[in-house]
Enzyme design. Sequence first.
Site, PDB file in Angstrom:
ATOM      1  N   SER A  29       0.844  -1.201   0.000  1.00 43.61           N
ATOM      2  CA  SER A  29       0.000   0.000   0.000  1.00 43.61           C
ATOM      3  C   SER A  29       0.872   1.241   0.000  1.00 43.61           C
ATOM      4  O   SER A  29       1.832   1.327   0.768  1.00 43.61           O
ATOM      5  CB  SER A  29      -0.894   0.046   1.251  1.00 43.61           C
ATOM      6  N   ASP A  76       1.559   4.104   9.889  1.00 46.37           N
ATOM      7  CA  ASP A  76       0.856   3.406   8.805  1.00 46.37           C
ATOM      8  C   ASP A  76      -0.646   3.689   8.798  1.00 46.37           C
ATOM      9  O   ASP A  76      -1.449   2.829   8.432  1.00 46.37           O
ATOM     10  CB  ASP A  76       1.093   1.887   8.898  1.00 46.37           C
TER      11      ASP A  76
END
Length: 321
Positions: A138, A147
């Site tokens: 991602s 994150d």
Amino acid sequence: MADKARIAILISGAGTNMAALLYASRMADAAYEVVLVASNDPEAPGLALAALEGVPVFALSHKGMDRAGHDAAMEAAVLEAGADYIVLAGYMRILSDGFVERWAGRMLNIHPSLLPKYKGLDTFARAIAAGDSHAGASVHLVTPELDAGEVLAQAKVAIAPGDTPASLAERVRFAEHQLYPRAVSEYVARWRDPAALLARVRAAALALPETDERESHGSPGFRVGGEKSGKYFAYFADQHHGTPHIALLVRTGSMDELLNLVESQPEVYFKPAYYGASGWVGIILNRANVDWDEVAAWLERSWRGAAPKRLSRLMDIADEF
């Protein structure tokens, strides 16, 4: 391509994603150029590759330094290189909140999972243990929370029977090298994309009280005051009347103010055809580093100029709190 975005890439090791980003930047349609590769490890192999390709490099070991001091040195190198964005590519340091917040919306990272799954470490082992059918990578915006920033793009990679974390990581790396350059290029090119620019204008305009959107002379327009008596306070113009600008048109206080803005900041403002005669100014959106807080302030100001007094009074009361 003119006016490419300038990116600095931070690495800690081999820099394979850095290499993918660098070589992709040499393609004719790339929206960015690499102006610096920097590392917290002077021995990082990726530095040698970058230097071989003629990219300026910077290295400073973090050993013996506090986090804020090391971040400040890295940021200084990034700023000296004139970078518009920071792209993390295997940079194995958690950055201080202040550093991240100063680059909000301009710092990207790639994480080896399909976020929001498996933040942090050991992502492949966790995906295998969970019996997932796919792992992946991602690309996301960096925020102080690890994150957790907006996910910009993902690539899925099938998990094979008998996969180990190492074998899965090897295949995901191939996907990362395809994903990261494309995601970075698309993100930094948003300032050229009429649809992306309109979406930002629309969100800010319709967040104001009692507003609606209605097309006017082929352009999206934004009104305040209701279906029957609403007045326009902003228009979105996509290269209309022969101009090269994608722009937001808003009300100024006077023709003198309009002309002063255009004369003093021609890279930001222009006098639009037709609307300019009524004192509206064009704010150029298809340029790097638009100050969207300033755009929002202009929208609110223009809204106030068109809104019924009952609404503007309510806004004034809200501002007091």
